[in-house]
Scaffold this motif. Structure first.
Motif, PDB file in Angstrom:
ATOM      1  N   ARG A 153     -64.294  25.325 -85.901  1.00 27.89           N
ATOM      2  CA  ARG A 153     -63.876  26.888 -86.376  1.00 27.89           C
ATOM      3  C   ARG A 153     -64.199  27.641 -85.308  1.00 27.89           C
ATOM      4  O   ARG A 153     -64.869  27.722 -84.479  1.00 27.89           O
ATOM      5  N   GLU A 154     -63.173  28.546 -85.293  1.00 22.37           N
ATOM      6  CA  GLU A 154     -63.293  29.748 -84.158  1.00 22.37           C
ATOM      7  C   GLU A 154     -64.246  30.811 -84.807  1.00 22.37           C
ATOM      8  O   GLU A 154     -64.436  30.869 -85.997  1.00 22.37           O
ATOM      9  N   THR A 155     -64.896  31.509 -83.874  1.00 24.75           N
ATOM     10  CA  THR A 155     -65.613  32.567 -84.487  1.00 24.75           C
ATOM     11  C   THR A 155     -64.759  33.631 -84.383  1.00 24.75           C
ATOM     12  O   THR A 155     -63.775  34.150 -83.839  1.00 24.75           O
TER      13      THR A 155
ATOM     14  N   ASN B  81     -62.109  31.349 -91.101  1.00 24.12           N
ATOM     15  CA  ASN B  81     -61.640  31.226 -92.941  1.00 24.12           C
ATOM     16  C   ASN B  81     -60.595  30.523 -93.073  1.00 24.12           C
ATOM     17  O   ASN B  81     -60.035  30.503 -94.202  1.00 24.12           O
ATOM     18  N   ASP B  82     -60.212  29.664 -91.948  1.00 20.90           N
ATOM     19  CA  ASP B  82     -59.214  28.432 -92.328  1.00 20.90           C
ATOM     20  C   ASP B  82     -59.226  27.271 -92.782  1.00 20.90           C
ATOM     21  O   ASP B  82     -60.634  27.212 -93.284  1.00 20.90           O
ATOM     22  N   TRP B  83     -58.477  26.367 -92.746  1.00 21.12           N
ATOM     23  CA  TRP B  83     -58.541  24.975 -93.454  1.00 21.12           C
ATOM     24  C   TRP B  83     -57.611  24.024 -92.740  1.00 21.12           C
ATOM     25  O   TRP B  83     -57.153  24.379 -91.510  1.00 21.12           O
ATOM     26  N   GLY B  84     -57.529  22.758 -93.364  1.00 22.40           N
ATOM     27  CA  GLY B  84     -56.554  21.859 -92.936  1.00 22.40           C
ATOM     28  C   GLY B  84     -55.333  21.781 -93.699  1.00 22.40           C
ATOM     29  O   GLY B  84     -54.960  22.500 -94.423  1.00 22.40           O
ATOM     30  N   TYR B  85     -54.600  20.821 -93.555  1.00 21.12           N
ATOM     31  CA  TYR B  85     -53.190  20.737 -94.314  1.00 21.12           C
ATOM     32  C   TYR B  85     -52.926  19.243 -94.542  1.00 21.12           C
ATOM     33  O   TYR B  85     -52.982  18.452 -93.744  1.00 21.12           O
TER      34      TYR B  85
END
Length: 218
Positions: free
Chosen positions: A48-50, A214-218
């Motif tokens: 994750r990026e900050t 706040n992202d995710w994968g696919y």
């Protein structure tokens, strides 16, 4: 029946016809327990990026490459330009807030994607034999892309502007194939294997890259 694990924390969804016996669904889910645990673990371990503050010296990505942001305060219209292979210049009015700088960056990313997509869509529509009547770019929290089958509308996540071009192309193909097959069935996989034989490599590359906090994968 269709089983899916959703980011960011591994929410599990099992879809089945209305008349499916609950015990059959339970046994099906149990049989996929190893697969479920693997995907939940992948979501939890994904880099994750900050959160970004949009200040000089901060790292930002564009088309899979890392750049250092250089904030230039000046009067006039805000703009962004890439300098060489290492710097993104952000020209902004003095006293601008973090949110204002973030908005300028996002609109630049959106503009870049909108310049890339027509050529990619035209290429793959011809190959796949489908036609998207509409397409657009928007920020999405749970998907890299989306396809409205009835409206033949394709949506591309704004975050893909930061990723390698091959990852963007993979998502374009993925969403266009949904115009042939609505769900991720065996038939869908056959189509993906036919049109983009290395799609799994592109998917794995995309899902291995750092994503926003706040992202995710696919």
């Amino acid at each position: 029946m269709h089983l899916a694990v959703y980011p960011p924390h591994g929410r599990i969804r099992l879809a089945a016809p209305l008349n499916t016996d609950s015990e059959v669904m339970r046994l099906f889910a149990i049989s996929k327990l190893g697969w479920i645990k693997k995907h939940v673990k992948n979501f939890q371990e994904q880099a994750r990026e900050t959160p970004r503050d949009y200040v000089s010296g901060e790292s930002h990505h564009f088309q899979g490459r890392r750049y250092l942001l250089n904030v230039v305060e000046q009067l006039g219209k805000a703009k962004i330009e890439i300098k060489g292979t290492k710097t993104i210049n952000l020209y902004i009015r003095p006293g601008s807030t973090r949110d204002q700088r973030s908005k300028i960056m996002k609109e630049w990313y959106r503009k870049c994607l909108k310049e890339q997509l027509p050529e990619l869509l035209e290429k793959w529509e011809d190959i796949i034999g489908v036609k998207a009547d509409e397409w657009g770019v928007k920020q999405m929290k749970t998907k890299w892309g989306a396809c409205n089958i009835e409206a033949k509308r394709i949506w591309i996540n704004l975050e893909l502007a930061k990723k390698p071009l091959v990852c963007l192309e993979y998502i374009v193909v993925h969403e266009l194939v949904h115009l042939l097959e609505r769900n991720h069935t065996d038939k869908f996989i056959v189509h993906m294997n036919t049109f983009m034989p290395k799609w799994r490599l592109h998917r794995d590359e995309l899902n291995s890259l750092p994503v926003v906090h706040n992202d995710w994968g696919y």
